[in-house]
Each structure stands twice: as C-alpha cells, then as structure tokens.
Write an enzyme that holds these catalytic residues in place. Structure first.
Site, PDB file in Angstrom:
ATOM      1  N   HIS A 560     -35.097  26.161  73.451  1.00 39.54           N
ATOM      2  CA  HIS A 560     -33.629  26.311  73.112  1.00 39.54           C
ATOM      3  C   HIS A 560     -33.113  27.040  71.910  1.00 39.54           C
ATOM      4  O   HIS A 560     -33.933  26.639  70.877  1.00 39.54           O
ATOM      5  CB  HIS A 560     -32.847  25.046  73.045  1.00 39.54           C
ATOM      6  CG  HIS A 560     -32.864  24.224  74.358  1.00 39.54           C
ATOM      7  ND1 HIS A 560     -33.851  23.602  75.024  1.00 39.54           N
ATOM      8  CD2 HIS A 560     -31.743  23.853  75.186  1.00 39.54           C
ATOM      9  CE1 HIS A 560     -33.580  23.168  76.356  1.00 39.54           C
ATOM     10  NE2 HIS A 560     -32.214  23.313  76.192  1.00 39.54           N
ATOM     11  N   ASN A 591     -42.118  25.405  69.125  1.00 38.87           N
ATOM     12  CA  ASN A 591     -40.894  24.801  69.690  1.00 38.87           C
ATOM     13  C   ASN A 591     -41.252  23.224  69.177  1.00 38.87           C
ATOM     14  O   ASN A 591     -40.159  22.686  68.874  1.00 38.87           O
ATOM     15  CB  ASN A 591     -40.775  24.889  71.149  1.00 38.87           C
ATOM     16  CG  ASN A 591     -39.691  24.297  71.650  1.00 38.87           C
ATOM     17  OD1 ASN A 591     -38.563  24.395  70.957  1.00 38.87           O
ATOM     18  ND2 ASN A 591     -39.949  23.681  72.742  1.00 38.87           N
ATOM     19  N   ASP A 686     -30.917  38.777  54.655  1.00 34.85           N
ATOM     20  CA  ASP A 686     -31.539  40.291  54.798  1.00 34.85           C
ATOM     21  C   ASP A 686     -32.692  40.511  55.513  1.00 34.85           C
ATOM     22  O   ASP A 686     -32.804  41.600  56.252  1.00 34.85           O
ATOM     23  CB  ASP A 686     -31.452  40.859  53.099  1.00 34.85           C
ATOM     24  CG  ASP A 686     -30.068  40.939  52.503  1.00 34.85           C
ATOM     25  OD1 ASP A 686     -29.237  41.184  53.214  1.00 34.85           O
ATOM     26  OD2 ASP A 686     -30.163  41.188  51.215  1.00 34.85           O
ATOM     27  N   GLU A 689     -31.884  40.260  59.285  1.00 32.33           N
ATOM     28  CA  GLU A 689     -31.239  41.351  59.588  1.00 32.33           C
ATOM     29  C   GLU A 689     -31.907  42.512  59.600  1.00 32.33           C
ATOM     30  O   GLU A 689     -32.069  43.323  60.703  1.00 32.33           O
ATOM     31  CB  GLU A 689     -30.342  41.633  58.994  1.00 32.33           C
ATOM     32  CG  GLU A 689     -28.891  40.568  58.711  1.00 32.33           C
ATOM     33  CD  GLU A 689     -27.873  41.032  58.055  1.00 32.33           C
ATOM     34  OE1 GLU A 689     -26.656  40.504  58.384  1.00 32.33           O
ATOM     35  OE2 GLU A 689     -27.870  41.524  57.128  1.00 32.33           O
ATOM     36  N   ASP A 695     -26.230  42.852  62.253  1.00 37.18           N
ATOM     37  CA  ASP A 695     -25.411  42.496  61.190  1.00 37.18           C
ATOM     38  C   ASP A 695     -25.016  41.291  61.421  1.00 37.18           C
ATOM     39  O   ASP A 695     -24.097  40.879  62.240  1.00 37.18           O
ATOM     40  CB  ASP A 695     -24.579  43.375  60.769  1.00 37.18           C
ATOM     41  CG  ASP A 695     -23.353  43.072  59.640  1.00 37.18           C
ATOM     42  OD1 ASP A 695     -23.694  42.085  58.887  1.00 37.18           O
ATOM     43  OD2 ASP A 695     -22.606  43.747  59.634  1.00 37.18           O
ATOM     44  N   GLU A 709     -26.398  37.012  51.755  1.00 34.72           N
ATOM     45  CA  GLU A 709     -27.586  37.473  52.711  1.00 34.72           C
ATOM     46  C   GLU A 709     -28.769  37.893  51.719  1.00 34.72           C
ATOM     47  O   GLU A 709     -29.804  37.659  52.407  1.00 34.72           O
ATOM     48  CB  GLU A 709     -26.997  38.564  53.202  1.00 34.72           C
ATOM     49  CG  GLU A 709     -26.109  38.416  54.401  1.00 34.72           C
ATOM     50  CD  GLU A 709     -25.677  39.687  55.013  1.00 34.72           C
ATOM     51  OE1 GLU A 709     -25.122  39.267  56.192  1.00 34.72           O
ATOM     52  OE2 GLU A 709     -25.886  40.709  54.966  1.00 34.72           O
TER      53      GLU A 709
END
Length: 873
Positions: A560, A591, A686, A689, A695, A709
C-alpha cells in the site's frame, strides 16, 4: 481466592517399620472398605489455605501398608472451568505407619494448591482409573484429564484462609471430614473402627428413554489431526428433500475468556436422497478452520433461527451470544487427539452414539457401508471468518487435492464455478468478485479420475463509509512532472493518486491523515483493479501477483502507498485502499520492515499525538515486471514525504518554514532490509523530487518551499548600523555579522535609501545631501533562501555638525573654551549666509589653535576636520 497454577509437589515418605515387599491391597482390606464405599487407598488429609501466604500445603494419601504406588498420581483440578493444573506421581511403597495401614504425604510449594470456590483433587491408579475425585468449597465437573466428565464429591469441610499455619482438614475411617484442626500429616487419622454400614439404598428407577434425535442433525465431524489440520468438515444428515434454505451451522468457542460464536456457515439447497429416504450435506472448512476444543462446539440452526441441536467436543459449556445464547452444550464424548491421522473423523450412528476417530465417510450416510477411500479437496485463501467481501471487490481462493492418506496431489488442476452467480462470480484462477450482498458458494472440481468436487462458502456485503473527516488530499499541490501524459489522476475520498498506464501501478498517492480516520474496521484484503481507471488500460487481478515471490526468489507483497490501517473508520474506507491504483509491488522485507515501521510512526502522530499529517508516497526506477509478464512494474525504490502540522492545520497556516515539520525517505525495494532502521533512509524532499521527477509541494510559498524541501534554514542578516555622518563623506557599512545555519556561502545586497546600492559583506557609501536614509541589507544563501534587515543612516548638515561640536566642547575642560566656542558660532553664522569659504577659515583657525597650544582634544579636532572635509568635497 488466589489461584497458582502449575505448582510442583514434593513427595515425602514418612515411614516406620516398612516392608521391602511390594504389595497390593489385600482382598479382605478392599472388602472391608467397600462396605463403607471407601477405597482402600484414599485421600486422608489436606491443607490448602491459611492466614497470610499459604505455606506447608500438603496432601496425605493412606492405604494398606506395602501397597506399591508406582504409576499412581494426584491430579489437581481448577474448579473454574474444570481443567487440570498440576499432576504429581506417588512413586513409592506405603509404609506400615499404624498397624496394617500407612500414609504418604505430598508436600507442595508456597501457594501450590489453589484455594477453592471450588477446586478439587483426583487420586488416579496405575491404570489411569480415577479412584476418587474430591473437591472443597463446592462441586464441579472435570473437563479433561483422567476425571473428564466426572462430577466431584465435596468433602464438606473447608479452610477459610484465616486459620493459623499448621492446621489441616482430616478424614476419619467413617468417611467424615473435619477441621481445620492441628495437622497430623504423616500419622494415620482414618484407621479408627468404622460404624456399621448403612442399609443399601433402593435400586434407582430406570433411566428415561433418550429424547428422539432431531431431523436434520449433525452426523460427522473432523476438527483435528497430526500436523496442520486439513480436510476439516461438518456433515448434516436428514430426510431427503428437506429444504435447508435459511439453515446455518454456527461454531462456538468454549474458552471462558473468549466464549462466543466464531464462524457462521449457511446451508443451501435440499438434502439429496442417498440412503433409505435420507441423505447428507457437507460443509468443508479451510485449513485450521474449526477450533480444536477443550472445549468447543457447533450449533445447527433452522430457517426460523431456532437451535435444532447444540453439541460440543472435549467438554461441555454454556453458549454466550449468537443463536445458542444461554444453552448448555451436549458433549459428544469422543474426541480427535492431535496425533490422529489425516482422513479420519468422528461419526454418529442412527442411535445417536458418536464414535471414532476412524476413516471418514463424509458425503455418505453413516448407516451405509463405508465408501472406498477417495480424494478430497481443501480450500485456502479467503476464510469465512474474514470480513465479508464487499460488493464490487475481489479476492482469490485456492483448492488443494489430497489423496485418501491426506497427501497433496501436486499435479491437480481445478475448474471453478459459482453456485449462486447472482451473488458472486469466479474466474478460472479462483478470483472471486462480489456482486450482491449475501452468501456466495463456489465449486471446485479436480481433473482426477473421480472428478472430485467440493464447495466453499463465503459471505458478501455492501461496504459502507465511516465517519472520517477527509480534507484535501493534495493540500500542498498536485505533484506534477515534465510529462503529464502518463499521469492519470484518480481521486477517491481516501486518497488522490497518479496512475501510470506504462508501469501498471501508481506513480504516486497523496493523502491527508488525522485521528478521525482510524476506527475498528478489519482489514479487507480485497485487492481489485480500480474501476475509475479507463477501460483501455491493461486490467489485471490479484492472481497476477500470486506466485510473484517464488518467481523472483524473494517475497513480494502487494504494498500500500496509502496504508490500509490509516483508513479503518468504515468498510468502504478500508476497501478502497485495496484498489490497485494504491498498490505497488514491494519486497516483503521492505513492506514488512522499515516501510511498515515508518507507517506506524506517522500513523501514531495522527492517532495518538493528534497531529495533521500530509503524506505523498510513490515509486521510482524499474526492476522488471511481476513474473516477467510485462503488466506490473517492480520499482527500484519507493519514497515517501510527510508534512506534519498541528491538528486541523493546512497550507493556509504555513507562514514560515518553522510552521511545518517535514520527513522524507527513499527506500530500496529489495530483500534483506527487514531489520534496517527506517531512519537510515531519511533524505531531503529535494532528493525525492530529483529521483522521481515530480514537484511535490508547488503550493508552498517559494522561500518556504525551498527551506522545507532542502531541509535547510534561511540565513540571518545582521548590519552594523545605525550609521551617522556628513554629506559627501564615505560611510562604512558591514554585514559581516550575518550567518547561515547550514554553513552556506552568502551574497550581500545593500540598498542605501538614496537610490543607490552595492554588494559585498563590507561596503561604503557617501551621501550627496543631508537627511535620514533607510539602509537595507539582503543576505541570500546558495539555495536562494534570504533574510533582510534594515537600519538607518543619519547624514547631518555642517550646521548640525557644528552644533554637535559645540556640545562636545562644553564637555571638555581645555582652558580656552570661550575662544573656541566663539569660532564655532561664527562658522555656523557664515554657513547660514552661504559664506562657506569664510566658515572654513574659521574652522581651520580652530585646528591651528589646538595644534599651536598643544591642546589635547582629538575628538573635537576630528569633528572639525570632518566638517571641513564635507564642505570641501
């Protein structure tokens, strides 16, 4: 009363003049005591309770001197529930303590014998037969052990717990117990001459005839065997043609701590004609689906909700809850030991007598000749005791063919069919799909020579939403990357996600979490392709994951992104988390290891600490596809970002980086990391991303977004102002006191308030005119995080500077203050008349006078020079 189970006794032999021969009770001795209904070897004294901590607890057994007690035992019984709690041997000869009789004593540790209301003790001979079963502070029926089913005989005396240490309860030769009195452990107290025996009682009346057996009724049961319990089943027999619509079998837990129904199965259809106008129907249960007793029970309930019969095995009990609430069970007496071979059962004959275990005859009338050994089918996967499968959702069940000996037939293949297609359908892989609420029955037929077939029943239901208050799942912005063509946005109340048609999994899932989202709903386990996804996308079922671990060589879970436990306020809330728009293939070690621990950490912030948590989780990279089928991509990494705020706060409450706490992780999707601390994988948003290309927090104000970030803090700007000077004179300004908590290099940008600016840690600036100016310093780090500070520059006119020099002069003791004061005043008047040159001459005279007379006034001299410099620049 205090209860101390599992006490160990110590045997003490108290002897005088013992024989070396091993003897059994003589015929005469046995005959004498039979007249009094007393056994020759019997319990004669007990101590179990006293004031304070129970000590000196003991049981005395008396009998004919020389009796060999090898193999004899004392078994202690707990009157609450009737089970045994201690067994101790009597491995010795009875000494001649008093003539032709003697005693042996079992001493127990502190609090070793329970304190009654009631409890009991059984004397058991070397053949396992109960010689006598006595109790104190009441009577009860033994459950299990050698006295199973026997009702105890109360000794009629008791110890209240207030007696002094050293007392006991004692039995005399007339079978009368007395006390508590001073104990006589080790000495005979039951060898007195007994009174004449009472006349024999009249013979009891003949027992009433047993009640007629119900129709239909239970006829066969299998619940336990050696190893893992398989092939468990219950058979119901009755007149052929009986309509069983609405009938059910309810299984009951007999454990006093958890007493109540634990499984209900519907009976469907009619009883077939198989033997002289009668027939049987069979309910098959999954592995370990029927509990193993001590005791447990089963109720047959008709279409009107009435209990036809309530049976139990390994003891009797009173039902709590369900249709049999308050009813006492009828013990079938026979049991299946845990070492029973696979393929056996307990069966009931036409007279109502149960026997076995013996080779099962499931599917045949017990009055008919037993069938030849045949194959059987067992089921696994979803259990009838699991939450009912929600309508519109799926799960998978599995069939296993076993031969007559219970061994698995590994080559067997099965054909599946739904017996009630309006309730649920099933595909060739055993994937079931609930269509309406009710009871679904599925048939598996094997490809063996006999086409062995069996049915399996599961409940279905309509899933309902709970009372959770869901906010905006993308409160801080919908994650976006440079290419939106593979981002199909799925929006559910419980989460919002981006599904990748290319990957066959979500790219990311975003959701908000607070304490209202938790409840008592059990895990649905209903993995289903999301119907919100376009029809042209590749659809798959939970069967496409089945066997993934075996293929890969390590465990692979249906993982999940929005955790199932975070959506437990209602059955629909939880079921929606099992849609494949929220599921990715995760290594089981990930998991169930660091990923699960981090989920618990974030969940507890919301559930226990009352925080508002905003979570975005997703995938990156490619480790191939499940079973190399090209449908479902296994990610190389899974990542998660969480923003933590006070309860009921969101984007509008974030005015600074300090208003929000951020946590980010990137975890490798690989085996072998189950026990790695999740914080090992902490990183910056950061970095997430950069890995994912998304973003994530676009709606945060840029300066706050940069700080959050990057997990850094902005610099602190410090200027060394305020500043004071004269027009045309350079003013030195420094921002060297500025700092950056992350050690980043800084850029300094100055604005002087007169339209001019400069950059650098230290600068200077000359103002063209007098006045008060606002000086601004902006300090910026390498991530463009910035801080601003303001100061003032007070630029005085020459007249103001002369007035300041006059005040300075007044504070000095130079001896020539009057002349100097007159010169300053004259210079100020000349400046007022725009006679700058004449004013400069007066100021220069002051400097010459200070120098000629050797007057030590450096501060005054410097102030005068600065006025002259301002006028001449």
């Amino acid at each position: 009363m205090r209860r101390f189970p599992f006490a160990a006794a110590v045997l003490v032999l108290l002897a005088s003049c013992t024989s070396t021969e091993r003897l059994a009770p003589t015929f005469d001795q046995v005959a004498d005591f039979d007249l009094l209904t007393l056994p020759a070897v019997r319990i004669s004294e007990i101590h179990y309770d006293n004031t304070g901590t129970d000590a000196g607890e003991a049981i005395e057994v008396s009998g004919p001197a020389g009796t060999d007690l090898t193999g004899w035992t004392i078994v202690l019984y707990n009157g609450s529930g009737g089970a045994t709690y201690d067994t101790d041997p009597l491995p010795t000869l009875i000494p001649a303590t008093c003539g032709d009789r003697g005693v042996v004593v079992l001493n127990y540790p502190v609090n070793g014998i329970q304190n009654g209301s009631p409890d009991g003790l059984a004397l058991v001979n070397d053949s396992g037969e109960v010689v006598e079963f006595l109790s104190y502070e009441g009577t009860f029926a033994a459950v299990g052990g050698p006295a199973n089913g026997t009702v105890s005989v109360s000794i009629g005396a008791s110890e209240a717990g207030s007696e002094p240490l050293g007392q006991s309860l004692q039995r005399n030769g007339a079978d009368v117990w007395s006390g508590p009195i001073a104990n006589t452990f080790g000495a005979c107290n039951d060898n007195d001459t007994p009174p004449p025996p009472p006349p024999p009682p009249p013979p009891p009346p003949p027992p009433p005839p047993p009640p007629p057996l119900p129709d239909p009724r239970f006829s066969e049961l299998h619940y336990d065997n050696t190893g893992t319990d398989v092939g468990e089943a219950i058979e119901v027999e009755g007149p052929a043609g009986t309509d069983l619509t609405g009938w059910s079998v309810v299984l009951y837990n007999g454990d006093p701590a958890n007493r109540g129904p634990y499984d209900t199965r519907a009976l469907t259809g009619s009883i077939p004609a198989e033997c002289d106008g009668r027939g049987v129907v069979l309910l098959n249960y999954p592995t370990n689906g029927i509990q193993n007793g001590s005791p447990d029970g089963l109720a047959l309930v008709n279409g009107a909700g009435q209990v036809v019969e309530f049976l139990s095995y390994e003891g009797a009990f009173i039902a709590l809850g369900g249709p049999a609430d308050g009813l006492s069970s009828t013990d079938i007496v026979v049991i299946e030991p845990t070492n029973s071979p696979v393929g056996q059962s307990l069966a009931r004959d036409a007279a109502g007598v149960w026997s076995g275990p013996a080779a099962n005859t499931f599917g045949f009338c017990n009055s008919s000749p037993p069938p030849p050994p045949s194959n059987t089918i067992t089921f696994s996967g979803r259990l009838p005791s699991d939450p009912a499968l929600p309508v519109g959702f799926e799960d998978q069940i599995f069939a296993t063919l076993r031969d007559a000996a219970g061994a698995v037939v590994p080559t067997a293949m099965f054909t599946w069919a739904s017996e009630i297609p309006a309730v649920a359908r099933i595909d060739a892989n055993g994937v079931i799909h609930a269509l309406t609420a009710g009871t679904a029955t599925f048939r598996a037929t094997a490809d063996d020579a006999d086409h062995t077939t069996a049915t399996y029943t599961l409940p279905t239901r309509i899933a309902l939403a709970g009372g959770a208050a869901y906010a905006n799942n993308v409160e801080f912005g919908t994650p976006a990357d440079a290419d939106p063509s593979d981002d199909f946005i799925v929006d559910h109340a419980e989460y919002t996600g981006s599904y990748s048609r290319t990957r066959g999994t979500p790219n990311w899932v975003s959701y908000e979490l607070d304490a209202t989202h938790f409840g008592g709903e059990d895990r649905c386990d209903c993995f289903t392709f999301d119907p919100a996804l376009p029809a042209e996308f590749t659809h798959y079922t939970t069967a496409d994951y089945t066997g993934a671990g075996a293929f890969a060589g390590f465990g692979i879970d249906r993982g999940h992104l929005a955790r199932s436990f975070d959506r437990t306020s209602g059955s629909l809330d939880n079921a929606n988390t099992f849609l494949f728009s929220n599921i990715v293939p995760q290594a089981a070690d990930l998991n169930q290891g660091p990923w699960a621990v981090m989920e618990n950490f974030l969940g507890d912030l919301a559930r226990v600490d009352n925080k508002e948590v905003y979570i975005v989780a997703g995938v990156a990279g490619n480790n191939g596809t499940i079973k190399n089928e090209g449908k479902i991509t296994i990610p190389a990494f899974t990542w998660k970002v969480a923003l933590i705020l006070p309860r009921d706060r969101g984007l509008a409450s974030v005015h600074s980086y300090s208003d929000v706490e951020a946590v980010a992780v990137i975890m490798p999707n690989q085996p072998g990391i189950r026990n790695v601390d999740w914080q090992t994988y902490k990183t910056t948003i950061d970095a997430v991303e950069a890995l994912s290309g998304y973003d994530l927090l676009a709606l945060l104000a840029d300066p706050i977004e940069i700080a959050v970030e990057s997990n850094t803090k902005p610099p602190a700007a410090v200027a060394d102002g305020p500043y004071a000077s004269l027009a045309h004179l350079a003013v030195a300004m420094s921002g060297a006191g500025s700092s950056d908590p992350d050690g980043d290099a800084l850029r300094y940008d100055w604005s002087f308030g007169d339209g001019s600016s400069a950059s650098g840690a230290s600068v200077s600036h000359a103002y063209a005119s007098a006045g008060t100016f606002t000086v601004r310093l902006i300090v910026t780090d390498t991530r463009t995080l910035a801080d601003t500070t303001f100061s003032t520059a007070l630029i005085a006119t020459p007249q103001q500077a002369i007035a300041d020099a006059r005040l300075l002069l007044d504070r000095l003791d130079l001896g020539d203050e009057k002349w100097l004061s007159n010169k300053l005043d004259l210079a100020a008047k000349l400046l007022d008349q725009a006679a700058d040159t004449a004013a400069i001459n007066q100021l220069e005279e002051i400097l010459r006078r200070l120098e000629h007379d050797g007057i030590n006034a450096p501060t005054l001299a410097d102030a005068v020079r600065r006025i002259i410099e301002s006028l001449t620049s």
